[in-house]
Design an enzyme around this catalytic site. Structure first.
Site, short mmCIF file in Angstrom:
data_model
loop_
_atom_site.label_atom_id
_atom_site.label_comp_id
_atom_site.label_asym_id
_atom_site.label_seq_id
_atom_site.Cartn_x
_atom_site.Cartn_y
_atom_site.Cartn_z
N GLN A 11 -0.39 23.89 55.05
CA GLN A 11 0.18 24.98 55.83
C GLN A 11 -0.81 25.51 56.86
OE1 GLN A 11 1.78 28.21 53.54
NE2 GLN A 11 2.52 29.24 55.36
N GLY A 151 -3.59 23.60 47.95
CA GLY A 151 -3.56 22.36 47.19
C GLY A 151 -3.59 21.14 48.10
N GLU A 261 -22.50 13.89 70.15
CA GLU A 261 -23.61 14.77 70.52
C GLU A 261 -23.69 15.98 69.62
OE1 GLU A 261 -22.84 14.21 75.03
OE2 GLU A 261 -24.62 15.47 74.79
#
Lengths: 446, 493
Positions: A11, A151, A261
């Site tokens: 989410q 999760g 970089e």
């Protein structure tokens, strides 16, 4: 050339992704349906010399129809959040294959994301990534957006990253992670998920940019006059930081900093790759033009804890390296002066064995803000990535919470029943303890 | 450009050690020999006097300590626009890695040319510039005519704040050469008002954003110059002590955003003069000291014709203390976002949540309050709570569930103009909802008793409050008298 694939997991990752791509489209002049505005982003043709499209290609893929499609993948183990993108204002921007969702979510459980529910969708996700990679002539690497506490963000990401290392070895992987806020918790088991995900992924990620909701919440409340900052505001701020970090990849600049970089200049040892992100200036949109901070103003502001996107106090630690990414109207002379002034300040201490420590990137594209956003549009902005020993404080906090729960074996059965073992917890915690020790070692004088 | 002949120098803006000033005098100041410049500082406390020395008045200042005499060589008159741009933007000559030689034939002889590349490079850098900042770069004017147009014609946005520009004519000289100019920031410059003839239209044909914060500009000056800004969309006039003196009739008609923050002399009546700008969508009135507003053309529950397009109103840091202010804002036709933090109304009350709810309930079309979107559930909750909170007052004022008998008085309708509409939407509040639950405090459980001596009339009637539990055995009241004067129980009627 130099394409970057963005992968948004869970989410948090998906919602931050929404904010990021909205901002990128605005900066490149791409409309919500993928078509570039008439005349392109450079309205004055004579000013263009070499094709600026080349850099723009690193994040957008041009289809034969002339549309620009983001090189991104959004995935979640349950459909609601990705459906939000499928139905949102940017739905025509993405190809349906870029939006992957499962049916059953990970329920804030690392074990479900990694061992039970996650593997079912892993092959599909890898296949979609392969397809995106096929459209790249010189894939530089991956940008992963996810949270530690959820999760899917913790479990599935660790699974995915291991596979990506195998399939795309040698490609850089950068991680934008939402660290669990110290005092604002959305899930009780966040410490478990965070530490469980850090252990396996630490070898597979080259650099992790941490942001935490509480620090950003305080910024929104204190500096931007937002009574009750919503996730939309928080995500917009994160997207500004992400935009500054990726600006060099998307626009030609005076001083470019590409993915490799970053690593070369910020990461002294492979495991010490958690820089703290700061951003300046942070001014409310209602006060546009009341102040125009100069290069030295914004550089100094970066070193203030109130501008950090993670809660920790670098004044109590030592800096190993700093990367200052300027954008907008910034002249090299002023940057040099600002950095010289910074070096003189006593509160900013560098480790003995790395005295110089400043990497500068300048991009002349001015910072933009989405319409209706909370930040004022300013002429120049800077995003600072600093590798500081103070980050160990954040890990210690997390470790402490983990220990409190683990000592009582609280909530453990949810993980055990999905196929995990207690040993894995102990191992992960060990690894974190070693990481804290590594940071301590680094800060010690020669 | 350092002529100090009297005619050129008076009125010029100068800088001395970071402080800005205006030259008011040039000449001799006996008994000290040599040329002196008399300056009036921007900072009124920086100087030593008001322009007079040993009795003779050399020049006048607005403030008794704003003036000083300075030697001309100590004063920085500034540089022209192009010099300032080159100072800031042209990269210093880098050490050449290879000297690229080009052979050119001049009069049959080959000649080497070295170093042309860097000049060409410099020029191409300037011509690419679009967004330029020359803040605090001591710019005093346009320089030679036409040079800016040749060198950097593509400038779209320029920040000229805190420079040494002294007149609108100088600004026009610069802007005339920038055909694509869209954003111009002139904050913290003190520009003399333009000559009475209005500037020719078309001077700023593409200008969309103009920033004039802290310039001391007056409203009249703004309107006079505004005919030269035919497509202006955003105008910033913060901290100018502005008094809106007249209605903009043919000018400023395209303006969508107007920032009048920190102009403490503005009052509600002056706002009527800008109420008919047709495109004005955003009005920023932070910190102007406003406490009340009233739209006389609209009665209770009606919409005003003023500010027809206004969508976002910012009223932070003001003196709003009355709910009537919020009632008036409901009369605006298009308002859907409001920011009003740090006002007595919102600060004083301990319950920020209730204040937010009441504002939402009082302004029906509001979609965003203090930068926080109002979801439909929040609006519903706020309106229901508001309806309940004032239900008793409504009833006392003549409100009734039965529409035939529902006649709340004028005073109530004026204080709660949306109440009737809310009753229509959700139904009138039920009596059950309105019973106020007394909190369980001891004082609410006390019974007041008046105790009279039946046999001793000279004793006063005593009132005492005693805790009583009326649910205990019916009828029997057990009294515990704690006064030391009483030792024995006595019968009660």
């Amino acid at each position: 050339m130099r394409e970057c694939l963005s992968i948004h997991i869970g989410q948090a990752g998906v919602q931050i992704g929404g904010a990021c791509w909205e901002l990128y489209c605005l900066e490149h002049g791409i409309q919500p349906d993928g078509v570039v505005l008439d005349g392109g982003q450079d309205l004055l043709a004579p000013a263009k010399t070499e094709p600026t499209r080349a850099s723009f290609d690193s994040f957008f893929c041009e289809t034969r129809a002339g549309k620009y499609v983001p090189r991104a993948l959004f995935m979640d183990l349950e459909p609601t959040v990705v459906d939000g993108v499928r139905a949102g204002s940017y739905r025509s921007l993405f190809h349906s294959e870029q939006l992957v969702s499962g049916k059953e979510d990970a329920a804030n459980n690392y074990a479900r994301g990694r061992y039970s529910v996650g593997p079912e969708i892993l092959d599909l996700v890898l296949e979609r990534i392969r397809k995106l990679a096929e459209h790249c002539s010189g894939l530089q690497g991956f940008l992963i957006f996810r949270s530690f506490g959820g999760g899917t963000g913790s479990g599935f990401t660790s699974l995915l990253l291991e596979q990506l290392s195998v399939e795309y070895s040698g490609k850089t992987k950068l991680d934008f992670s939402v660290y669990p806020a110290p005092r604002i918790s959305t899930a009780v088991v966040e410490p478990y998920n965070s530490i469980l995900t850090t252990h396996p992924t630490i070898e597979h990620v080259d650099c992790t940019f941490l942001v935490d909701n509480e620090a950003i919440y305080n910024i929104c409340h204190g500096k931007l006059d937002l009574e009750r900052p919503s996730y939309a505001s928080i995500n917009r701020l994160i997207s500004q930081a992400a935009s500054s970090i990726t600006a060099s990849l998307r626009f030609e600049g005076i001083l470019n900093v590409d993915l490799i970089e970053f690593q070369t200049n910020l990461v002294p040892y492979p495991r010490i790759h958690f820089p703290v992100t700061s951003f300046a200036p942070i001014l409310s949109a209602d006060s546009t033009h009341h102040k125009e901070p100069s290069v030295s103003d914004i550089t100094a502001a970066c070193f203030e804890p109130s501008h950090q996107l993670v809660r920790c106090d670098p004044r109590l630690g030592k800096y190993v390296a700093c990367c200052l990414l300027y954008r907008g109207d910034v002249v090299p002379k002023e940057v040099n002066a600002a950095i010289a002034a910074t070096k003189l300040r006593n509160s900013i201490q560098f480790v003995d064995w790395c005295p110089t420590g400043f990497k500068v990137g300048i991009n002349d594209r001015p910072p933009r803000e989405v319409p209706g956003g909370d930040l004022a549009e300013v002429q120049r902005a800077v995003c600072m990535l600093s590798n500081s020993t103070a980050v160990a404080e954040a890990w210690a906090r997390l470790g402490h919470k983990f220990d409190l729960m683990f000592a009582k074996r609280a909530f453990l059965h949810w993980y055990i029943r999905e196929g995990m073992e207690e040993g894995e917890f102990a191992e992960a915690r060990e690894d974190l303890a070693v990481l804290e020790k590594d940071y301590e070692e680094m800060g010690r004088s020669l | 450009m350092n002529s100090t002949s009297t005619s050129d120098v008076i009125g010029r803006r100068v800088e001395v050690n970071g402080e800005h000033a205006t030259v008011r005098f040039s000449g001799l100041v006996p008994p000290v020999a040599g040329l002196w410049l008399g300056v009036e500082w921007d900072n009124p406390e920086r100087g030593k006097h008001d322009g007079s020395h040993e009795g003779t008045v050399y020049f006048k200042c607005r403030h008794p300590t704003a003036g000083s005499f300075i030697r001309p060589h100590k004063v920085n008159f500034g540089v022209d626009f192009l010099t300032a741009i080159k100072n800031r933007y042209v990269l210093e000559d880098e050490p050449k890695e290879e000297e690229t030689e080009q052979i050119v034939i001049i009069g049959n002889k080959p000649v080497e040319t070295i170093g042309f590349d860097s000049v060409i490079k410099q020029q191409s850098q300037l011509s690419k510039l679009q967004d330029v900042s020359l803040r605090n770069c001591a710019v005093n004017g346009a320089g030679d005519k036409g040079e800016i147009a040749k060198a950097c014609p593509n400038i779209r946005s320029i920040d000229l704040s805190k420079n040494l520009l002294s007149s609108w004519e100088e600004v026009i000289d610069i802007a005339d050469q920038l055909k694509h100019l869209e954003v111009l920031n002139l904050s913290e410059n003190k520009l003399t008002s333009p000559s009475s003839s209005p500037s020719p239209t078309g001077t700023f044909p593409t200008l969309k954003v103009l920033v004039l914060n802290r310039t001391g500009v007056t409203w009249a000056e703004v309107l006079r110059c505004a005919s030269g800004w035919p497509v202006l969309e955003k105008l910033y006039l913060e901290s100018n002590n502005i008094i809106i003196s007249e209605r903009p009739t043919d000018v400023l008609q395209t303006v969508k955003l107007l920032d009048l923050s920190s102009n403490q002399l503005i009052d509600e009546n002056q706002l009527f003069l800008i109420a008919y700008l047709p495109r004005l969508e955003q009005l920023i009135l932070s910190d102007i000291g406003i406490s009340s507003i009233h739209f006389p053309d609209a009665g209770i529950g009606c919409k005003t014709s003023m500010f027809p397009s206004l969508q976002y109103l910012v009223l932070n840091d003001n003196q709003i203390a009355q709910w009537s202010f919020m009632n008036e804002l409901d009369k605006l036709q298009s308002l859907h976002a409001l920011s009003c933090t740090r006002n007595p109304l919102t600060e004083g009350s301990k319950d920020a949540q209730t204040t937010r709810q009441f504002i939402i309930a009082r302004i029906g079309q509001l979609r965003t309050l203090n930068k926080c979107a109002i979801e439909p559930e929040e609006r519903r909750g706020a309106e229901l709570d508001y309806r309940k909170a004032f239900g008793n007052e409504w009833k006392k004022a003549g409100g009734h569930q039965d529409p035939e008998k529902n006649r709340p008085n004028e005073e109530f309708l004026a204080a709660h103009p949306r109440y009737q509409a809310l009753c229509l939407k959700y139904g009138a509040p039920e009596d059950g909802e309105l019973k106020t639950q007394q909190p369980f405090l001891l004082k609410n459980q006390l019974l007041t008793l008046k105790i009279k001596y039946p046999n001793q009339h000279d004793q006063k009637v005593i009132e005492k409050q005693l805790p009583v539990n009326l649910q205990e055995r019916s009828g029997m009241l057990l009294l515990g008298l704690c006064s030391s004067n009483w030792g024995r129980p006595f019968p009660l009627e």
